[in-house]
Structure formats: C-alpha cells, structure tokens
Design a protein around this motif. Sequence first.
Motif, mmCIF file in Angstrom:
data_model
loop_
_atom_site.group_PDB
_atom_site.id
_atom_site.type_symbol
_atom_site.label_atom_id
_atom_site.label_comp_id
_atom_site.label_asym_id
_atom_site.label_seq_id
_atom_site.Cartn_x
_atom_site.Cartn_y
_atom_site.Cartn_z
ATOM 1 N N ALA A 53 -5.115 7.125 -0.229
ATOM 2 C CA ALA A 53 -4.426 6.597 -1.409
ATOM 3 C C ALA A 53 -4.333 7.662 -2.503
ATOM 4 N N ALA A 54 -5.411 8.421 -2.687
ATOM 5 C CA ALA A 54 -5.408 9.456 -3.734
ATOM 6 C C ALA A 54 -4.401 10.552 -3.411
ATOM 7 N N THR A 55 -4.414 11.054 -2.179
ATOM 8 C CA THR A 55 -3.495 12.142 -1.823
ATOM 9 C C THR A 55 -2.045 11.664 -1.813
ATOM 10 N N ALA A 56 -1.816 10.427 -1.324
ATOM 11 C CA ALA A 56 -0.446 9.903 -1.310
ATOM 12 C C ALA A 56 0.077 9.728 -2.729
ATOM 13 N N ALA A 57 -0.769 9.245 -3.653
ATOM 14 C CA ALA A 57 -0.347 9.061 -5.044
ATOM 15 C C ALA A 57 -0.029 10.406 -5.689
ATOM 16 N N MET A 58 -0.857 11.409 -5.436
ATOM 17 C CA MET A 58 -0.614 12.731 -6.017
ATOM 18 C C MET A 58 0.677 13.335 -5.481
ATOM 19 N N ALA A 165 -13.771 4.886 -7.573
ATOM 20 C CA ALA A 165 -12.574 5.737 -7.488
ATOM 21 C C ALA A 165 -11.653 5.511 -8.685
ATOM 22 N N LEU A 166 -11.499 4.239 -9.115
ATOM 23 C CA LEU A 166 -10.659 3.943 -10.276
ATOM 24 C C LEU A 166 -11.217 4.560 -11.544
ATOM 25 N N CYS A 167 -12.541 4.618 -11.648
ATOM 26 C CA CYS A 167 -13.162 5.169 -12.860
ATOM 27 C C CYS A 167 -12.810 6.639 -13.076
ATOM 28 N N PHE A 168 -12.483 7.385 -12.015
ATOM 29 C CA PHE A 168 -12.106 8.786 -12.175
ATOM 30 C C PHE A 168 -10.784 8.924 -12.922
ATOM 31 N N VAL A 169 -9.964 7.860 -12.893
ATOM 32 C CA VAL A 169 -8.668 7.897 -13.569
ATOM 33 C C VAL A 169 -8.683 7.047 -14.826
ATOM 34 N N SER A 170 -9.201 5.793 -14.697
ATOM 35 C CA SER A 170 -9.201 4.880 -15.850
ATOM 36 C C SER A 170 -10.289 3.836 -15.648
ATOM 37 N N TRP A 171 -11.351 3.967 -16.460
ATOM 38 C CA TRP A 171 -12.417 2.977 -16.325
ATOM 39 C C TRP A 171 -11.969 1.614 -16.831
ATOM 40 N N GLN A 172 -10.965 1.599 -17.711
ATOM 41 C CA GLN A 172 -10.446 0.315 -18.183
ATOM 42 C C GLN A 172 -9.770 -0.458 -17.039
ATOM 43 N N GLN A 296 -1.332 9.307 -11.539
ATOM 44 C CA GLN A 296 -2.510 8.510 -11.886
ATOM 45 C C GLN A 296 -2.192 7.011 -11.875
ATOM 46 N N SER A 297 -1.001 6.648 -12.390
ATOM 47 C CA SER A 297 -0.600 5.240 -12.353
ATOM 48 C C SER A 297 -0.418 4.768 -10.907
ATOM 49 N N LEU A 298 0.220 5.616 -10.089
ATOM 50 C CA LEU A 298 0.377 5.263 -8.670
ATOM 51 C C LEU A 298 -0.983 5.134 -7.985
ATOM 52 N N PHE A 299 -1.913 6.021 -8.347
ATOM 53 C CA PHE A 299 -3.260 5.959 -7.763
ATOM 54 C C PHE A 299 -3.933 4.628 -8.078
ATOM 55 N N ILE A 300 -3.803 4.175 -9.335
ATOM 56 C CA ILE A 300 -4.398 2.890 -9.726
ATOM 57 C C ILE A 300 -3.783 1.745 -8.925
ATOM 58 N N LEU A 301 -2.467 1.755 -8.779
ATOM 59 C CA LEU A 301 -1.784 0.672 -8.063
ATOM 60 C C LEU A 301 -2.087 0.693 -6.558
ATOM 61 N N MET A 302 -2.381 1.857 -6.006
ATOM 62 C CA MET A 302 -2.696 1.936 -4.574
ATOM 63 C C MET A 302 -4.163 1.614 -4.300
ATOM 64 N N ILE A 303 -5.029 1.895 -5.283
ATOM 65 C CA ILE A 303 -6.453 1.616 -5.092
ATOM 66 C C ILE A 303 -6.759 0.130 -5.295
ATOM 67 N N ALA A 304 -6.030 -0.537 -6.168
ATOM 68 C CA ALA A 304 -6.299 -1.947 -6.458
ATOM 69 C C ALA A 304 -6.282 -2.827 -5.208
#
Length: 538
Positions: A53-58, A165-172, A296-304
């Motif tokens: 998910a991280a590599t695909a989002a990047m 994993a989400l905390c690395f981008v946005s803990w909120q 980063q936004s894509l990463f959040i949406l793929m990790i959720a």
Amino acid sequence: MTIAAIPAPSPDPGAPAPAAFAALSTAEQLARPGLRGLLALQGVRTVLRLGFAATAAMAAGRLVMGETVDPWLVPGMIALLAAACFAGFAAESLQAYAENAVSTRLRALAGERLGKMPARQLQSLSTGALIVSMQRHPESIAALVVGHRAATTMMAAGPLLAAIALCFVSWQAALLVICLTPVMILFFALVGNAIRRRADAQERAFGRLAGQFADRLRTLPTILANHATASEEAKLGQRLEGYAGETIGLLRIAFANAGIIDFFASLSIAILAIFLGLGHLKLATIPGFSNLVLWQSLFILMIAPEYFAPFRRFSEQYHAKAEGLAAAAAMDRLLDAAPVTAGALTVLDRLRMTLPAHGLVAIVGPSGSGKSTLLRRLAGLEPGAMPTPGARPLAAGEIAWVSTDAYVPDGTLSEAISWNGGALDRSRLENAARAIGLLDDVLLPGGLDARLDKGGANLSGGQRLRIAVVRAQLSGRTVLADEPTAKLDRATAESVRRMLIGISGARLVVVATHDRDLAAVADLIVDLTRDDTVEVAA
C-alpha cells in the motif's frame, strides 16, 4: 433347587475416576503448533500488504503529480504484492491443514474414549448423537481453535500495525479510525448471545434429525412391511425443515454482522476521503488532513481498509465460535456421560454360581431381568461381582463371544470365520460353515471366498451371528452367547441350536436366551425372576 445369596461387594473407594474428556481444551493443545505458524504467516502477510500500500501510494501520487518515480518503486511494489499473495496462500493452506489435523486427532481420541466405555453405557448412547459427534463436531471444534483463534489474534495485531503505519503520515487519521473500533466491538458483544443461542438450537435440531434418521434406517424393514414410507418421509422432512430454519437463522445473523462491519469500514473511509478532499481543495483546515501531498492522502486511503480487514475476517469467523462451543459442549456431554448401571442388579451381584467345566448353561427370564447384563459380566465386558469368590473365573482369552453385533472384519468369509483364531484347515472351515447353512446362503455367493464389506456392512444380523457361532465352534474356547437364536427362521435357529449343543459336549456354553427349545436341553438353568430371587435348577 437352590436359592443362595451373599452380600454384594461395595465399589472400591480408591479406584480413580476417569478423567473428563474436555474436547475444547484437548483441541486447543492439538492446535498450538499449527496456530503459531498460521499467526506468523498472517502477520507477515499484513506487513507485506502494508508495504505494498505504501509503495503503490507513492508511485501513483508521484505519477499523478508529474514527479519522478524512483526506479525501485514499481519493482518493489510488484514484489511486495506477489509476496503478500504467496503468504496469504500459505496461510490459508496451513489453516486448512491444521484444522484437518486437529479434527482427525480429536476424532481418534473420541474413538479411544468410546472403546473404553462399558458395553451398557455405549449401548445407551443415542445413535444420532454419536454419529454427529464423530463426524461433525470435530470439524466445528477445529474451526474454533484454529480459524477463529487466529482471526481473534489478528483482530488485535492487524489494526495495531495499520494504525502504526498511519501514524507515520497522520496520527490524526489513525485516531479517527481507532475511535470507530469500540463501536464494532460493542456490536460484536450484542450479536454474540444471539449467534450462540442460534448455534445451540441448530446443534439440537441436527442431533434430532440425525437420531431420527438413524432410527428409521434401523427399522427400515418394519417401515417397508407396514407401507409406512410416506409418513416416515414426511416426519424426516419436518425435521429437515427445522434444521434448515435454524441454520438459515444463524447465517442471517452472521451475514448481518458482516454487513455492519462493512458499513462502519466504508463510513470511516468516506470520512477520511472527505477530510482529505477538503484539505486538498483548501476548503477547510483540518489538522492532520491539510497540507498533505497526494501520495500521503492515497496512503491513508489505502491503509484504512487494511485496518478494518481483520474485523471483517473476524465477523466471518464469528459464527464458527458459537458452533465450535456448542459442538464441544455436546461432545463432552456424550463422552462424559455418567456410567449407566443396571437398576435392579442386586440379585446378580449376590449370585454364587460355580460354572461347570463343560455343558450348556441357559440364563432365562423376562425382558429386563438382567440376562444380557449377567452374560456381559461373565465376559468381563461390564464391571460387576460375577462370578463370586470360589467360582471358576473366566479369562478374556478363554471366551468366544456370540451375538448379532459380533465383530466381522472385511475380507472373505473364511477370513471372518478364522479371525482371532489363527490359521485353520480349509476343510474344517467348510464343514463348520456348511453345518450352519452359511455355504447355502444365496446372499453370500462364493462360499468361503464370498466378499464381506468392512464391519460386515453387507451382512444381516442372522448371518453375522452364524459367523460368530462357527468362529466359536472352531476356537476351542468357552462360549458366551447373547440371544443366539433370536430373529432367525426356524431352520437356521435349529442349526444354531445343534451346533451350540455339540460344542457343550466338550466345553462350557452359556447362553442368555428366550428360546424355550434351547433352554429345555440345558444342563443348568439360571432363572432370573421378577421377585428378586435367583433360581438355579438342574
């Protein structure tokens, strides 16, 4: 005529009680090695999916924004996806293997437990309940201790890894998805009791269906003779509809549970998407959702979705817990049932009977007086005080047992007759089998080479009994026969009588019988009467 009585011996207070079967704890011990490997593979799969998910989002974010994509991103993304798929396949394969290993071993242990039960207790068990416990319950328990246990553990570990994993981008963003977790756990608790009640009702319905079906198979000749096929089919249909209704009710709750999980997962992802969209469009400033780059936004949406995937998997396995617990309880009730003792056995326990070295001894009396019980005690198949001190004991190796449920191995008729008796001359086998009519039976074509199915499944009760009589005649042992002429036609019953009488000329033959003709030629009659006395008349 002699009437004798001695005090019945009291049970040994120091004798150890048999340990409880405890199907669930036994299965948990059997599942531990496979469960550890399964959890390791599922953990690896989760980490690999998060990496994908991280590599695909990047890669996607940089492509959309027209930025340079690092050369390692695309191959790394493909490698992580392939590794995650392989780890998932390995985990599913290991789960299937572990569940099969647990159910197979649990079934074997249950069979050993049944093999150690006294004959009376084993005969008291419901046929339908026994079939269900040996065929269906081990699989349900295995699914609980392997599949459900793994889903429960990953429901804690999987979301934790995703939140980290989400905390690395946005803990909120991580906090937002975590806040929805108690709602799902509360829902699990609310539906848990409903699913458990449905599973118990389903288990009872299936037991009733299996019991009724087994009873109808056993009484099929009587049903056919009375032209009652249609009515019995209707009764079985009603039982089947009841079981189907309970099963559908259980699945309905399970599917509703999965639907609620999907609703909360979709709702959380929609909220994340709205907040992130508002931040990118500069329409609102939300801490943790504004001023993020696209990847980063894509990463959040793929990790959720990865955060909620373990909850969805757990909801799919939730009914397995209810079914497994119901199966374990039913299996424990069956295999830990209190030993069944004879209600009126005081006379038998007080009987002093010295068995002769040879001759025919007939145990007679009305149904329920204890004839079969006395015979089983003489054979050592049931605990009791027979024979009493001073009487000639019967060793297990000296006894040939004759009944309609005598063991018959698969193979040829000659192998069944000579089973447990060593190598026997074929001419002796032919003479003995012919004397009792086995070689003239049109339903056993091939003579001594007639093929028998495993357990004698293709034999009638009369054929099985005649095989046991011939086996006893050739064994040279003391013969104990339980209703040896019951349910036989006149000619076959007469051939069995002649053979037992012939055996009694050189050996001891003890029969429990209602056959007056057989009792009339006995050298000794043990009459078990209803007035709590034992009459021994020569």
